[in-house]
Design an enzyme around this catalytic site. Structure first.
Site, short mmCIF file in Angstrom:
data_model
loop_
_atom_site.label_atom_id
_atom_site.label_comp_id
_atom_site.label_asym_id
_atom_site.label_seq_id
_atom_site.Cartn_x
_atom_site.Cartn_y
_atom_site.Cartn_z
N THR A 377 0.85 -1.19 0.00
CA THR A 377 0.00 0.00 0.00
C THR A 377 0.88 1.22 0.00
O THR A 377 2.04 1.16 0.39
CB THR A 377 -0.87 0.03 1.25
OG1 THR A 377 -0.01 0.01 2.37
CG2 THR A 377 -1.80 -1.14 1.32
N ASN A 397 22.55 -10.29 4.76
CA ASN A 397 22.46 -11.73 4.61
C ASN A 397 23.63 -12.43 5.29
O ASN A 397 23.86 -12.20 6.45
CB ASN A 397 22.27 -12.16 3.15
CG ASN A 397 21.69 -13.57 3.06
OD1 ASN A 397 21.04 -14.03 4.00
ND2 ASN A 397 21.91 -14.26 1.97
N SER A 449 13.06 -14.33 6.33
CA SER A 449 12.49 -14.90 7.56
C SER A 449 12.45 -13.86 8.67
O SER A 449 12.07 -14.18 9.80
CB SER A 449 13.34 -16.08 8.04
OG SER A 449 13.34 -17.11 7.07
N GLY A 470 18.67 -16.29 9.98
CA GLY A 470 17.97 -16.92 8.86
C GLY A 470 16.66 -17.51 9.34
O GLY A 470 15.93 -16.89 10.11
N1 GLY Z 1 18.69 -13.06 4.81
C1 GLY Z 1 17.98 -13.73 5.81
C2 GLY Z 1 16.55 -13.41 5.83
O1 GLY Z 1 16.16 -12.36 5.39
O2 GLY Z 1 15.78 -14.22 6.26
#
Ligand code: GLY
Length: 565
Positions: A377, A397, A449, A470
């Protein structure tokens, strides 16, 4: 053999009073505490509290912390990466800001295949690994809408530390050592992140980052356009062209942070506000809690085998759905039914209380093709804030992201393209599987995640949690929420407890050894395959106390630091 990497996300939790409240201590909450910050590094926690003291609100403080973390914890997060922010203000308004990286404009579904074979290293290291960074755009957007200070006010303290240097922590030293070989491939990365002898930075070394200091100062002076449309974009485009990358000056100019609809669910009388897709975090935290609501965990107790068994079984069902259904909602249809209570009831009914189940496939939530998460939105209303909570998770990451530093800038580019499914059935750096919903496409955001979460009770914010790691982020958030809501624990206790995680594939429970022999034996007896770890996870949590103050906790596993003002 696939390389093993440590994960790199980091949550920032800040809660603070407004300027007016700060001038009248005690008036609003009947306590002398004016805020709390929890991060993985003392300097980031300090700058958050300094920002509150200087009249900034929690949004300013969270951004100051995030920018400081980009200096002192730059192997985890930084302006070369992305973030998600969950912001709750005293007006009751919730705003979700998506600063996730975006695939470059010429990215294609099969760009990480060579003659049909997946090339995981291409999505993890070097010129093809980075998505277009979003953290700075998100911070700028959040601060302009909800902050009290200017970007210069919150970025210059971090520039100073970048320039003067800081002492390398045990976490920094160990991540640095793990990335030496990959960093050495790139002269610009070598220059900043390796010592003249070619080794990594060691515990206690003074690490100065002059180029990053100049970058931060240029942003303070010229605004984020310097990054997205100015010198940084030019240098990035040039490096990419010379090194086989595809990110262009136009990709950076086109990047936009997005405002998304909050993911809301109710769990035992609490309202849980989380991050919607393209994070899978909010969806699956909600789904797991919805399933567990069908079991009386409080009665089973925090340290019973059955409690852990049920949590693990719920995780397996959720991760099966994650692999099939989840992707960027601007590109694919993600069913809202994943968080429906009736669907959770159906899934809960499949759990055998005494045996580890064999989850072979995803399930289908109600109205899977018709009731889907909205595209982002673009509208929201700005109101005067009287108090704010911010939960932000940021990442480049894996450790040092793509390992690429844009020459002359000190900025580490992320490797978030690896969070796409480079080919159905091919695991990413975290062993996660994905499908078409999370295939690469130009302009698409890779599935995450990250689970920054704020909990409301009777409409008031009472608890906030988020984590790094992660897919284990989802498990850490779920465990923290259960420990707070079902077992009445506060952050300082919650983060001492053991972590468990199951992501369905591989079929094993990651479990911290400190959970104890009784639980370990009981889970084995129920048929779980356990992978014992000495430690995993990095979680931050804050909560209101009964007396109206705050309690915060930075994860002791990574020497996190929380402080109450
Ligand atoms: N790079 C890990 C995550 O965004 O889940």
């Amino acid at each position: 053999m696939r390389r093993r990497q440590f994960l790199k996300t980091l949550p920032v939790m800040v809660s603070g009073l407004s300027l007016a409240e700060a001038f009248h201590p005690g008036q609003v909450f009947g306590a002398t505490m004016h805020g709390v910050a929890a991060t993985v590094h003392p300097l980031a926690t300090k700058v958050a509290l300094d920002t509150l003291k200087q009249g900034g609100n929690a949004v300013d403080a969270a951004i100051a912390a995030g920018l400081m973390l980009g200096v002192v914890d730059g192997f985890n997060s930084g302006i070369g990466g992305g973030c998600f922010m969950v912001i709750r203000r005293a007006s009751g308004e919730m705003t979700i800001i998506d600063g996730r990286e975006m695939a470059p404009g010429t990215a294609t579904r099969d760009m990480y295949l060579k003659e049909g074979k997946p090339m995981p290293d291409w999505s993890q290291t070097g010129a093809l690994a980075p998505g277009v960074p979003g953290e700075l755009a998100a911070f700028d957007f959040a601060q302009k809408q909800f902050g009290r200070l200017k970007l210069a006010d919150v970025i210059l303290p971090a520039a100073e530390i970048a320039s003067k240097g800081f002492r390398v922590t045990p976490e920094y030293a160990s991540r640095s050592a793990s990335a030496v070989k990959a960093l050495a491939k790139f002269p610009s990365s070598r220059k900043v992140f390796l010592k003249p002898d070619g080794g990594g930075w060691k515990l206690g070394d003074m690490l100065k980052q002059k180029d990053l200091a100049s970058t931060y100062r240029a942003i303070a002076k010229e605004g984020v356009d310097w990054f997205y449309r100015g010198e940084f974009a030019r240098l990035t485009g040039q490096w990419m062209k010379e090194n086989g990358g595809i990110m262009t000056v136009e990709d950076l100019a086109n990047y936009q942070a997005k405002v998304r609809e909050p993911l809301r669910t109710k769990y035992r009388g609490h309202e849980i506000i989380g991050m919607p897709p393209p994070s899978s975090g909010g969806v699956h935290v909600a789904q797991i809690l919805n399933i567990l609501e069908h079991f009386d965990l409080a009665n089973l107790g925090p340290n019973s085998v059955e409690t852990y068994h049920l949590i693990i079984e719920a995780m397996k069902l959720a991760f099966a759905d994650r692999a099939w259904w989840l992707g960027d909602p601007d590109f694919v249809s993600v069913p809202r039914g994943l968080v429906s209570k009736t669907y959770a009831q159906e899934l809960a009914g499949r759990i055998d209380r005494n045996r580890a189940g064999n989850v072979t496939s995803y399930s289908t939530p109600p109205d899977a093709t018709t009731d889907i998460f909205g595209k982002h939105t673009t509208h929201f209303t700005v109101a005067d804030a009287e108090g704010n909570w911010v939960a932000c998770t940021a990442t480049i990451n894996t450790t040092f992201g793509s390992k690429v530093v844009v020459p002359g800038t000190g900025v580490v580019l992320n490797n978030q393209m690896d969070d796409f499914s480079i080919q159905p059935g091919v695991p990413n750096a975290f062993g996660l599987l994905g499908n078409e919903a999370n295939a690469v496409a130009a302009g698409k955001r890779p599935l995450s995640s990250m689970s920054p979460t704020i909990v409301l009770k009777d409409g008031q914010p009472v608890f906030s949690i988020g984590a790094a790691g992660g897919p284990t982020i989802i498990s850490q958030a779920v465990m923290g929420l259960i420990r707070y809501i079902d077992f009445g624990m506060m952050p300082q206790r919650i983060l001492q407890e053991a972590n468990v995680h199951h992501q369905l594939r591989p079929d094993e429970v990651k479990i911290e050894a400190k959970i104890g022999e009784t639980i370990i034996a009981g889970l084995k007896e129920r048929g779980h395959k356990l992978k014992q770890m000495s430690s995993f996870g990095a979680c931050q949590a804050i909560a209101r106390t009964e007396s109206g103050g705050f309690q915060g906790m930075g994860d002791p596993r990574v020497h996190g630091k929380a402080e109450v003002l």
